[in-house]
Each structure stands twice: as structure tokens, then as C-alpha cells.
Design an enzyme around this catalytic site. Structure first.
Site, PDB file in Angstrom:
ATOM      1  N   HIS A 167      -2.976   6.500  -6.777  1.00 16.02           N
ATOM      2  CA  HIS A 167      -4.422   6.618  -7.000  1.00 16.02           C
ATOM      3  C   HIS A 167      -5.186   6.567  -5.686  1.00 16.02           C
ATOM      4  O   HIS A 167      -4.627   6.190  -4.660  1.00 16.02           O
ATOM      5  CB  HIS A 167      -4.913   5.472  -7.907  1.00 16.02           C
ATOM      6  CG  HIS A 167      -4.325   4.132  -7.531  1.00 16.02           C
ATOM      7  ND1 HIS A 167      -3.279   3.554  -8.220  1.00 16.02           N
ATOM      8  CD2 HIS A 167      -4.593   3.273  -6.519  1.00 16.02           C
ATOM      9  CE1 HIS A 167      -2.954   2.398  -7.670  1.00 16.02           C
ATOM     10  NE2 HIS A 167      -3.738   2.213  -6.621  1.00 16.02           N
ATOM     11  N   ASP A 267       3.864   2.580  -3.155  1.00 16.63           N
ATOM     12  CA  ASP A 267       3.233   1.660  -4.102  1.00 16.63           C
ATOM     13  C   ASP A 267       3.269   2.233  -5.524  1.00 16.63           C
ATOM     14  O   ASP A 267       3.041   3.426  -5.727  1.00 16.63           O
ATOM     15  CB  ASP A 267       1.776   1.451  -3.653  1.00 16.63           C
ATOM     16  CG  ASP A 267       1.046   0.476  -4.525  1.00 16.63           C
ATOM     17  OD1 ASP A 267       1.480  -0.682  -4.590  1.00 16.63           O
ATOM     18  OD2 ASP A 267       0.052   0.878  -5.163  1.00 16.63           O
ATOM     19  N   GLU A 309       8.327   0.628  -4.712  1.00 19.61           N
ATOM     20  CA  GLU A 309       7.843  -0.563  -5.435  1.00 19.61           C
ATOM     21  C   GLU A 309       8.016  -0.302  -6.924  1.00 19.61           C
ATOM     22  O   GLU A 309       7.170   0.303  -7.568  1.00 19.61           O
ATOM     23  CB  GLU A 309       6.373  -0.848  -5.113  1.00 19.61           C
ATOM     24  CG  GLU A 309       5.987  -2.226  -5.624  1.00 19.61           C
ATOM     25  CD  GLU A 309       4.687  -2.301  -6.412  1.00 19.61           C
ATOM     26  OE1 GLU A 309       4.357  -3.394  -6.887  1.00 19.61           O
ATOM     27  OE2 GLU A 309       3.997  -1.278  -6.587  1.00 19.61           O
ATOM     28  N   HIS A 376       2.839 -10.787  -2.424  1.00 19.81           N
ATOM     29  CA  HIS A 376       1.388 -10.885  -2.612  1.00 19.81           C
ATOM     30  C   HIS A 376       0.989 -10.774  -4.091  1.00 19.81           C
ATOM     31  O   HIS A 376      -0.131 -11.064  -4.444  1.00 19.81           O
ATOM     32  CB  HIS A 376       0.714  -9.757  -1.825  1.00 19.81           C
ATOM     33  CG  HIS A 376       1.022  -8.410  -2.398  1.00 19.81           C
ATOM     34  ND1 HIS A 376       2.314  -7.913  -2.437  1.00 19.81           N
ATOM     35  CD2 HIS A 376       0.243  -7.484  -2.996  1.00 19.81           C
ATOM     36  CE1 HIS A 376       2.307  -6.733  -3.025  1.00 19.81           C
ATOM     37  NE2 HIS A 376       1.067  -6.445  -3.374  1.00 19.81           N
TER      38      HIS A 376
HETATM   39  C1  GLC Z   1       1.068  -2.570  -6.570  1.00 20.83           C
HETATM   40  C2  GLC Z   1       0.577  -3.648  -5.648  1.00 20.83           C
HETATM   41  C3  GLC Z   1      -0.504  -4.418  -6.303  1.00 20.83           C
HETATM   42  C4  GLC Z   1      -1.618  -3.467  -6.682  1.00 20.83           C
HETATM   43  C5  GLC Z   1      -1.087  -2.278  -7.499  1.00 20.83           C
HETATM   44  C6  GLC Z   1      -2.095  -1.174  -7.614  1.00 20.83           C
HETATM   45  O1  GLC Z   1       1.660  -3.088  -7.696  1.00 20.83           O
HETATM   46  O2  GLC Z   1       1.640  -4.477  -5.253  1.00 20.83           O
HETATM   47  O3  GLC Z   1      -0.985  -5.446  -5.484  1.00 20.83           O
HETATM   48  O4  GLC Z   1      -2.578  -4.149  -7.442  1.00 20.83           O
HETATM   49  O5  GLC Z   1       0.042  -1.714  -6.901  1.00 20.83           O
HETATM   50  O6  GLC Z   1      -2.145  -0.410  -6.441  1.00 20.83           O
END
Ligand code: GLC
Length: 623
Positions: A167, A267, A309, A376
């Protein structure tokens, strides 16, 4: 640099041609499968070459070395740390000043948390990017970033950054144009002028932030449209069915790689492809996109690693490695193991963790996991509930127990922390807190209880020792090396107070770093304890990713046994997840062992484990 490290223009061309030819057929095939668009494919080919041509010679040299040694990141000397630039050192230049400290931490991999331009107050910790080619002004500039990566490379430190490709921020140039009704840009997102299709999506798509950002669409009053927003309403999902989006995002990726970034963290990768009637996660085309991205990086910048991720259930994670012949990500987070670790802390029963480690150990050794205790984000309780059901634990009540435990309400807990996105409908919640606070250091400190403090420190170190024993790359959460506690100040900040993840995103307290010089402090005990473990990990070759690993029965509910073997060497790790002394009933009759932390020689049988005790027993070779 040696003179012959440089290559001529002709060699430069040859190198590119060799790589491009190697991947061309597959690249074209997959691209056309997605887009059936010759013109856009041709554009992609022309532009990626440009990124290669302008890539710095120093980086190309690094690429060539890594191409010759593609397993370079599978060594046992890899240790990472992740931190927010502002929390750690205020600015990018500040990080440069702190490289000495990072070297003292033995790390050779730093993950700089999102630092690209992102609107204040609606940034999701930097994960809402308004400009992929601009650094947040208060942190510095792209030039500062390049200077930092160059300096890191001199010190053999790799730099990781997030590439938030699912996004953009609603303040991104494309989003602004889309909001103004520009069709071309509306087509880069998911725009709908009524709620018919959004309602259909909502029937099958789960929610990521059920409390802080319910729903998957946002109504834009000014443009009278719905836009898809899987995460926060200001994070607009990109439409990867549009080749313009794909190509442009690949150019951003290469632009960032050319700044000297070594590891690109993709991400939220499972979310990047959407199809009506599905849950819009892990769809087949996500894998096609990641595979194409991997080929592009192998062509332009093969020294760069892709870290996916994928915070998903276990069977969804490993497919992001792709296959040995057609790899996708180089590295993935060991997320289920992380969550299972904390389950083990709360239950003092290692059986589920053992099953989990057995599953990971059974995967091909080419797969590299990033191991971690905290990051985080919140901890989602993504455990193997089927197996837990066989052990008599039911999902909902067990999640409740874990959340109660870590808030310090149940089961002899000294933990402190807060819930995250407690869903009033499903009763589900995730968890936030720092490692130290979850291990009991915060509570022992506030109550001034010395014996509890010793146990909490021991628990913290035991968890790190166990984490270091897993195959892959351990990544510390910045501040954990000195036991940073939860930071409640986010509650006073209107931009942060709704998001409890800020509880464990506090500023680094540098006065506490000073305390590592005073041996009796919590900080010194943790820091020096970790240093010892880091030294062992990087000198013992059984810690190589290629080692053979398996778990060992200790015949004691609370003690985990792990074995690593490599080229005739063997290490047994024992980890007591209980606050009581335990006996590990192992009986290895194959000789004498030396405990690597204390240097004691002993047989590996009937080992008494102090509360939260741990040991690395190395088999001594016959003299
Ligand atoms: C990933 C990040 C997280 C974020 C999400 C949306 O999961 O680790 O912190 O809120 O992406 O970008």
C-alpha cells in the site's frame, strides 16, 4: 580495492547479459501470465537495465563477490538488530556515530525500521509511505542513507530496510491524483463508487486491525468512492493487477537497492494480490510476483537479499522460500516459533515448542529463518491449536490465558504488558511488551525484589541462548541487549495512544547503556551475558545453518533439549523454562562434554538445571 576488482564496461555488459539471459524466459513467461502486456514488459526490461548501469561500482563488486559465494548469509557469524532510527540515534547520521556501539553488540546486520517520508499522525510507524524516494526530513536525506550504508559496508555490516509494497499512504502522489478523480491513478488502487463489491469482499476477507481500523474499505467523502484499506484507512492497497503499479514499484525497489541496502524486507507480502471471493492472502499470484522480484534482483543486484514478512500460519510461511530451483525469498521470519516460545514461557511446558522446532528442522537447510523473540509488532498467538487440543487446551481459553499471563494476572507471572487489538466480536487479542518486561524485569525492579530480578534476568538470557541455538539468523530487538522496559509514554501522544505497539517502541535510554560498565547492574548482566553467547555462536561451527539439528527428550516437562551437529562436532543445548530447579534426564554415553559458558567439563547425563538455567554442552573430541 585491488586494481583487478574493477571491471571494464564491456565486462559490465557481459555480466548483465549473462544474468539477464539466464532469467529472461522465465521472467517473460511469468510477467505475461500476470499481465499479457508486451509493451510494459519491454519497458520493465529497459528500465531495470538502467538501474544496473547506474549502480555504484562498489555495490556491483559486492554483488559479484556474493554471486560467487551465494551462501554468504548462511554463516554463524550473522547477528542482527532492529531499531527505529529516531528512537536509537535521532537521525541517520546519529546511527553512523553509533556504529561503534553496534559493533560492540557483535551485530553485522542492522534493520533500520521504516524511515521513508510518511505523514505525521497517520504513518503507522512509517508503514504508510508518501514518497519511496525521500527520507523523513527529520531523520536526514538519501545522501545520508548512502553515506551510512557505505560506512556500514566498510565495517562489514549489512543494512536492511522495509519495502512497503502492499500500500501507499493516502498522501502519496498517486493517491492524491486518484482522490481527485484521475482514472489512471484510481486504477492503481481499488476504487468503487458504491458498496456492492466492497461488501462482497468483506464477506471473505478477515480484518487485520479489527479494533483500531475495522473493515477493509474506507469511504472517501470528498471523492465519493470507497477505497480498499486492508490496514489503516490512510494506507491504500495497491492494485498489482495493474502492470503500471508493478513496474513502478519494481523501480522503487531498485532505486532503494542502489542506495546500498543489503536486505529488502518485503512488508506484508502475503496481502499484495487481491481476488474477490478469496481471503486475499497468500494467493498464487503473490508468489508469481515475489518470484519475478527475485529474478529482477538476481539480474540487477544479486548481492541484495529478500526478506519476506509472512506473519501467517506455519503451512503458509515456507512456500515463500519458493523451490530450490525457483527461489522466492532468501529469508523469512520464524514467526510460529517466536509465538510458541512465549507460549512455553507461560506454560513451562516445552512439548509444543519441541514439535514446532522439529517441523522447522525438517525443512531444507537452504531455507534461512530470521529468529527473534520480539519485534516492533505485537505477538499474535498463532500456535498449533490442533496439537494443543490433543493436549487438552482449547484455542480461545488458551489465548485468554496467555494474554492474562503476560499482563501479569495469571499463572505465577511477573510479566508486564498490554493487549493489542482486542476484538470484541471474536474475543481475540494479541500482545505487546518488551522482552525484559515480559520476562519480569520491570516488575522485579518496581517492587525492588532482588531474587525475582535474578530470575527475570536469567529468563531473559535463557530465551536468547535458546534463540541463538536455532538455525538461521538471530535478530535482537534494539534495546533488548540492555533490558529496555515497556515505555508507557505513548499514551500521552494523541498520534500513538490508540496503538499499544508503541509500548515496546520506546526511545533508547543511553544513560542505561553507560551502566554496562558496572558489573552489578541489570544492563551489564544482560549485555555481557549476550556477548558471551554471541562469541560462542560465531566461533562454534555447529552453529552454521548447514548443521544437522534435532531436539532431545529431557524427560522433564520444562526443559528443552536441542542438538546441533556438524562435521563430527556436537553441541547439546538445555534450556529450563521454569522458575524452579529441574533435572534434565539426558544420558549421552558418547563421551565427555564441556559446558561452553562456564568452561566446566562434565558428562552429558542427569544435568541439574537451576531456575531458568541453560547450558551449551560441547562434546569433546578424543585426544
Ligand atoms: C507489517 C508491519 C506492521 C505494519 C503493517 C502494515 O505487518 O510489520 O508494523 O502495521 O505491515 O504495513
Amino acid at each position: 580495492m585491488e586494481q583487478n576488482d574493477y571491471i571494464t564496461n564491456a565486462e559490465n555488459e557481459d555480466t548483465y547479459f549473462r544474468r539477464f539471459s539466464k532469467y529472461f524466459d522465465e521472467l517473460k513467461w511469468l510477467y505475461q501470465e500476470l499481465y499479457e502486456n508486451d509493451a510494459m514488459f519491454a519497458e520493465l526490461c529497459v528500465k531495470i537495465k538502467r538501474f544496473y548501469l547506474i549502480r555504484e561500482e562498489e555495490l556491483k563488486k559486492r554483488d559479484r563477490q556474493r554471486e560467487k559465494n551465494p551462501d554468504w548469509y548462511k554463516k554463524n557469524d550473522m547477528l542482527g538488530i532492529m531499531f527505529y532510527i529516531d528512537n536509537f540515534a535521532n537521525t541517520i547520521n546519529g546511527v553512523k556515530e553509533k556504529l561503534g556501539y553496534l559493533e560492540q553488540c557483535n551485530v553485522n546486520y542492522i534493520h533500520l525500521m521504516p524511515f521513508l517520508d510518511s505523514p505525521k499522525g497517520s504513518s503507522d510507524g512509517g508503514y504508510a509511505v508518501a514518497d519511496f524516494r525521500k527520507v523523513q526530513p527529520e531523520l536526514g536525506t538519501m545522501d545520508d542513507l548512502e553515506a551510512l550504508t557505505a560506512e556500514c559496508h566498510k565495517k562489514n555490516i549489512n543494512v536492511c530496510m522495509d519495502f512497503v509494497m502492499n500500500h501507499t499512504s493516502d498522501q502519496h502522489e498517486w493517491a492524491k491524483k486518484a482522490r481527485n478523480g484521475d482514472r489512471e491513478y484510481m486504477n492503481r488502487y481499488f476504487f468503487f463508487d458504491n458498496d456492492t463489491i466492497p461488501r462482497q469482499y468483506e464477506e471473505t476477507v478477515p480484518q487485520v486491525f479489527p479494533t483500531t481500523a475495522p473493515g477493509n474499505f474506507t469511504w472517501l467523502e470528498d471523492s465519493k468512492h470507497y477505497v480498499m484499506t486492508t490496514f489503516y484507512p490512510y494506507q491504500w492497497d495497491l492494485n498489482y493487477a495493474n502492470p503500471e503499479v508493478f513496474n513502478e514499484m519494481m523501480y522503487h525497489f531498485l532505486y532503494l537497492a542502489n542506495r546500498g541496502i543489503d536486505v529488502i524486507r518485503i512488508d506484508a507480502v502475503p496481502y499484495i494480490w487481491k481476488e474477490l471471493g478469496t481471503n486475499c492472502r497468500n494467493l498464487k499470484k503473490v508468489h508469481t510476483i515475489v518470484r519475478i522480484m527475485r529474478m529482477i534482483s538476481e539480474i540487477v543486484c544479486p548481492g541484495v537479499l529478500l526478506l519476506g514478512e509472512v506473519v501467517m500460519e506455519p503451512e503458509k510461511v515456507a512456500p515463500y522460500f519458493g523451490t530450490i530451483e525457483k527461489p522466492e525469498c532468501h529469508m523469512l521470519y520464524n514467526v510460529t516459533t517466536m509465538a510458541t516460545t512465549w507460549h512455553t514461557v507461560a506454560t513451562r511446558n516445552v512439548s509444543l515448542l519441541r514439535e514446532q522446532l522439529d517441523k522447522v528442522n525438517a525443512l531444507p537447510k537452504e531455507y534461512v529463518f530470521l529468529n527473534y523473540l520480539r519485534c516492533h509488532d505485537d505477538i499474535g498467538w498463532g500456535l498449533d491449536y490442533k496439537s494443543l487440543a490433543e493436549k487438552g487446551l482449547e484455542e480461545r481459553s488458551h489465548k485468554q490465558y496467555l494474554n492474562d499471563y503476560f499482563q501479569g494476572f495469571a499463572g505465577y507471572s511477573n510479566s508486564k504488558g498490554e493487549l493489542y487489538n482486542a476484538d470484541p466480536v471474536t474475543g481475540d487479542a494479541r500482545f505487546c511488551g518488551t522482552t525484559a518486561s515480559m520476562c519480569g524485569i520491570e516488575k522485579a525492579k518496581s517492587e525492588g525484589k532482588e531474587a525475582d530480578m535474578e530470575k527475570a534476568i536469567q529468563c531473559d538470557l535463557m530465551l536468547h541462548a535458546y534463540m541463538f541455538m536455532q538455525s538461521g539468523i538471530p535478530v535482537l530487538y534494539g534495546g533488548d541487549e540492555i533490558g529496555q522496559l515497556n515505555d508507557y509514554s505513548y499514551k500521552e501522544n494523541p498520534d500513538k495512544r490508540e496503538d499499544s505497539r508503541y509500548l515496546h517502541r520506546g526511545k533508547m535510554i543511553w544513560e542505561n547503556v553507560e551502566k554496562i560498565k558496572q558489573p552489578d547492574t541489570v544492563e551489564a548482566k544482560l549485555f555481557s551475558g549476550l556477548q558471551k553467547l554471541e562469541q560462542i555462536r560465531k566461533t562454534e561451527k555447529t552453529f552454521l545453518t548447514a548443521a544437522n539439528c534435532y531436539t532431545l527428550d529431557t524427560w522433564t516437562e520444562s526443559v528443552l533439549g536441542m542438538v546441533r551437529e556438524y562435521q563430527g562436532e556436537k553441541i547439546i543445548g538445555l534450556f529450563n523454562f521454569s522458575e524452579h530447579e529441574q533435572m534434565a534426564w539426558i544420558d549421552e554415553k558418547d563421551g565427555v562434554y564441556r559446558e561452553l559458558i562456564t568452561d566446566y567439563e562434565m558428562p552429558a547425563s542427569g544435568v541439574t538445571m537451576p531456575p531458568y538455567g541453560f547450558c551449551y554442552l560441547k562434546k569433546l573430541l578424543p585426544k
